[in-house]
Design an enzyme around this catalytic site. Structure first.
Site, mmCIF file in Angstrom:
data_model
loop_
_atom_site.group_PDB
_atom_site.id
_atom_site.type_symbol
_atom_site.label_atom_id
_atom_site.label_comp_id
_atom_site.label_asym_id
_atom_site.label_seq_id
_atom_site.Cartn_x
_atom_site.Cartn_y
_atom_site.Cartn_z
ATOM 1 N N GLY A 257 7.309 23.071 -25.122
ATOM 2 C CA GLY A 257 6.372 23.432 -24.059
ATOM 3 C C GLY A 257 6.957 24.324 -22.985
ATOM 4 O O GLY A 257 6.560 24.237 -21.814
ATOM 5 N N SER B 53 6.603 27.579 -22.441
ATOM 6 C CA SER B 53 5.674 28.508 -21.787
ATOM 7 C C SER B 53 4.664 27.748 -20.935
ATOM 8 O O SER B 53 4.359 28.160 -19.809
ATOM 9 C CB SER B 53 5.019 29.430 -22.823
ATOM 10 O OG SER B 53 3.702 29.104 -23.050
ATOM 11 N N ALA B 54 4.172 26.610 -21.413
ATOM 12 C CA ALA B 54 3.218 25.827 -20.602
ATOM 13 C C ALA B 54 3.879 25.359 -19.311
ATOM 14 O O ALA B 54 3.272 25.409 -18.230
ATOM 15 C CB ALA B 54 2.710 24.628 -21.398
ATOM 16 N N ALA B 55 5.141 24.915 -19.404
ATOM 17 C CA ALA B 55 5.827 24.418 -18.207
ATOM 18 C C ALA B 55 5.991 25.542 -17.185
ATOM 19 O O ALA B 55 5.826 25.328 -15.980
ATOM 20 C CB ALA B 55 7.179 23.817 -18.580
ATOM 21 N N ASP C 89 -0.557 21.127 -23.994
ATOM 22 C CA ASP C 89 0.769 21.415 -23.411
ATOM 23 C C ASP C 89 0.693 21.531 -21.890
ATOM 24 O O ASP C 89 1.533 20.975 -21.174
ATOM 25 C CB ASP C 89 1.340 22.719 -23.991
ATOM 26 C CG ASP C 89 1.740 22.584 -25.455
ATOM 27 O OD1 ASP C 89 1.468 21.526 -26.039
ATOM 28 O OD2 ASP C 89 2.321 23.526 -26.002
ATOM 29 N N GLY D 284 8.933 24.340 -29.381
ATOM 30 C CA GLY D 284 7.942 23.257 -29.439
ATOM 31 C C GLY D 284 8.041 22.284 -28.285
ATOM 32 O O GLY D 284 7.398 21.238 -28.291
HETATM 33 C C1 MEV Z 1 1.819 23.401 -29.567
HETATM 34 O O1 MEV Z 1 2.704 22.736 -28.680
HETATM 35 C C2 MEV Z 1 0.738 22.471 -29.999
HETATM 36 C C3 MEV Z 1 -0.283 23.067 -30.942
HETATM 37 O O2 MEV Z 1 -1.170 22.012 -31.291
HETATM 38 C C4 MEV Z 1 -1.047 24.209 -30.315
HETATM 39 C C5 MEV Z 1 -1.992 23.769 -29.219
HETATM 40 O O3 MEV Z 1 -2.339 22.603 -29.107
HETATM 41 O O4 MEV Z 1 -2.425 24.663 -28.467
HETATM 42 C C6 MEV Z 1 0.359 23.560 -32.223
#
Ligand code: MEV
Length: 315
Positions: A103, A105-107, A144, A101
């Site tokens: 981030g 993969s986004a990072a 993210d 949670g």
């Molecule tokens: C995940 O970090 C956040 C979620 O709201 C998914 C998203 O926003 O794409 C669960």
């Protein structure tokens, strides 16, 4: 393979969602902060016919020509989104735990997009990184990648992009890991199924979250961390009503509150992963980290807005 001189490392922040996860997928705003843990990447021009990704520290045997691999697909998607000419060896690293949670993969997506085009602004970099995110998360809202590219504190609304939120006080967060990994894609799909079965209940929760997020923005701007903590607690209640919490998450939130947190909640997709607890000072933070450790949970202190912001790195 001949590699010419590399560009410098590009950075991307990890993140904590303060309020609004899941609801943000359906157009409700969310507030997120960048943390200094994150990802970095650099692109080295090479004379190969295709670009190559070297992802250190992740237990993946990546071959960029293997169609089946998500990482290879994601990499190709970012190359395409960035409109890259020529071939590169792209090296990437992250110190974020995957499936937590924060981030990860986004990072990585943002660091790759930025390494391939360091001149692009945060919004464009985030948009390009979405090509990578879609491979892993199916239906990402974009929060993210936006906070990872921008850093600091942002107010994000799907389809509208983000606005910076200037916080009047530093936001001190204890971030703790439940020890359980969770898949954002599966958690987002679980909420979609619940929304199909019980649309009224889910919409009511989302509307509740919308007003919490609005008030949280005002609290952050006013430097009212006590109010922000209460709003985070209320957000946690609503997330738990959507079946996104777990026994460990509740336990960690409880331990944090008992040790003096102003508020505590899951952050990101839930179903495991991390908890974020807002604190007033470092003494309370130490107490929380100690309480978590005694109970077997790892944690760290994240001071935000993070220091990964390009302006703060003097670039
Ligand atoms: C995940 O970090 C956040 C979620 O709201 C998914 C998203 O926003 O794409 C669960």
């Amino acid at each position: 393979m001949t590699m010419t001189q590399s560009r410098p490392w590009s950075h991307a922040s990890g993140k904590v969602i303060l309020l609004g996860e899941h609801a943000v997928v359906y157009g409700v705003p969310a507030i997120a902060v960048g943390i200094s843990r994150g990802a970095m990447a650099r692109a080295i021009p090479c004379d190969e016919s295709t670009s190559v990704l070297r992802l250190e520290g992740l237990p993946v045997d990546l071959r960029a020509d293997d169609e089946e691999r998500d990482l290879a697909r994601g990499f190709r998607a970012v190359l395409e989104a960035a409109g890259v000419h020529g071939s590169f060896v792209v090296e990437a690293r992250t110190d974020l735990p995957p499936g937590a949670g924060l981030g990860c993969s986004a990072a990585l997506g943002v660091a790759l997009a930025r390494a391939l085009d360091p001149a692009a602004n945060a919004a464009l970099t985030a948009e390009r990184a979405m090509a990578w995110e879609r491979v892993f998360h199916g239906n990402p809202s974009g929060v993210d990648t936006a906070v990872s590219a921008e850093g600091g504190c942002i107010y994000f609304e799907r389809g509208r992009g983000f606005e910076r939120v200037e916080s009047s006080a530093p936001l001190l967060l204890c971030v703790g890991h439940t020890g359980t990994i969770s898949s954002t894609k599966s958690m987002v799909e679980a909420v979609a199924r619940l929304r199909e079965r019980r649309p009224e209940m889910v919409e009511k929760s989302f509307e509740g979250i919308r007003s919490l997020v609005r008030n949280a923005r005002l609290a952050i701007e006013a430097g009212d961390v006590r109010a922000l903590g209460q709003l985070m607690d209320l957000n946690q209640m609503l997330l738990s009503g959507l079946f996104l919490s777990t026994q460990e998450i509740e336990r960690m939130c409880g331990l944090a509150r008992d040790a003096g947190a102003l508020g505590a909640k899951l952050t990101g997709a839930g179903g495991g992963g991390c908890v974020a607890a807002l604190v007033e000072n470092r003494e309370v933070a130490d107490r929380i980290l100690r309480a978590w450790k005694e109970a077997g949970f790892e944690g760290f202190l994240a001071e935000t807005p993070d220091r990964n912001r390009p302006a703060e790195r003097g670039e």
